[in-house]
Design an enzyme around this catalytic site. Structure first.
Site, short mmCIF file in Angstrom:
data_model
loop_
_atom_site.label_atom_id
_atom_site.label_comp_id
_atom_site.label_asym_id
_atom_site.label_seq_id
_atom_site.Cartn_x
_atom_site.Cartn_y
_atom_site.Cartn_z
N ASP A 106 0.85 -1.18 0.00
CA ASP A 106 0.00 0.00 0.00
C ASP A 106 0.89 1.24 0.00
OD1 ASP A 106 -1.72 2.22 0.93
OD2 ASP A 106 -3.19 0.65 1.31
N ILE A 107 0.58 2.20 -0.88
CA ILE A 107 1.44 3.38 -1.05
C ILE A 107 1.35 4.33 0.15
CG2 ILE A 107 -0.10 4.95 -2.31
CD1 ILE A 107 3.47 4.05 -3.39
N GLN A 124 -14.62 2.95 1.29
CA GLN A 124 -13.87 2.43 0.14
C GLN A 124 -13.49 3.62 -0.73
OE1 GLN A 124 -15.98 -0.40 -2.37
NE2 GLN A 124 -14.14 -0.89 -3.53
N HIS A 154 -10.34 -5.03 -2.98
CA HIS A 154 -9.03 -5.28 -2.36
C HIS A 154 -9.18 -5.62 -0.89
CE1 HIS A 154 -9.90 -0.96 -2.09
NE2 HIS A 154 -9.28 -1.00 -0.90
N HIS A 196 -7.00 -5.39 2.70
CA HIS A 196 -5.83 -4.84 3.38
C HIS A 196 -5.29 -5.91 4.33
CE1 HIS A 196 -6.60 -0.46 2.56
NE2 HIS A 196 -7.82 -0.91 2.39
#
Ligand code: 5GP
Ligand code: ZN
Length: 137
Positions: free
Chosen positions: A28-29, A91, A97, A99
């Site tokens: 995750d960025i 979201q 996705h 996490h």
């Protein structure tokens, strides 16, 4: 255009951890903990409602693989697995996705823990029965 589809087709940069035929795991960025990973299907599905059941199975299997990698390589034994569906549920990327969030002692991610601690709604036996009767098959 979808940022996660761009990651899959190589148009956008990502830090890939693991991939197979139908799923991809990458960093995750904006990680909320060291080693925060996202697991996605390679095909675009918006959320849980449109997800294909077989692909969903593949996604959760990749999530498990990721937890094993975190355990073996980073010594992580505690993890939150979170999936948000829809705007109200926060979201923000509308490509399904999950996490995978590594947890460590005193990591200050209290907001996750607070969801479950002293946040329950007041509900009585009638309410429980009403909900159960509405939902059960
Ligand atoms: P959501 O809020 O939809 O559950 O989570 C979306 C997640 O995607 C966020 O944690 C956010 O940091 C991450 N994210 C958004 N854009 C990018 C991106 O371009 N690359 C990566 N690796 N993660 C992203
Ligand atoms: Zn997509």
């Amino acid at each position: 255009m979808c940022i996660f589809c761009d990651i899959i087709n190589g148009k956008a940069k990502s830090y890939k951890i693991y991939e197979n035929k139908s799923t991809l795991a990458f960093l995750d960025i904006y990680p909320i903990s060291y080693g925060h990973i996202l697991v996605i299907p390679k095909k675009h599905y918006e959320n849980i409602y449109s997800m294909d059941n077989e692909i969903l199975t593949e996604v959760i299997k990749t999530v498990k693989t990721v937890t094993e990698l975190l355990k073996e390589k980073l010594g992580i034994n505690d993890v939150n697995i979170i999936n948000s569906n829809g705007r109200i549920a926060n979201q923000t990327v509308f490509h399904y996705h999950m996490h995978v969030i590594p947890r460590r002692e005193n990591d200050n991610l209290d907001f996750i823990d607070e969801w479950w601690v002293n946040k329950y709604i007041k509900i009585n036996d009638t309410n429980f029965n009403e909900i159960m009767n509405k939902l059960k098959n």
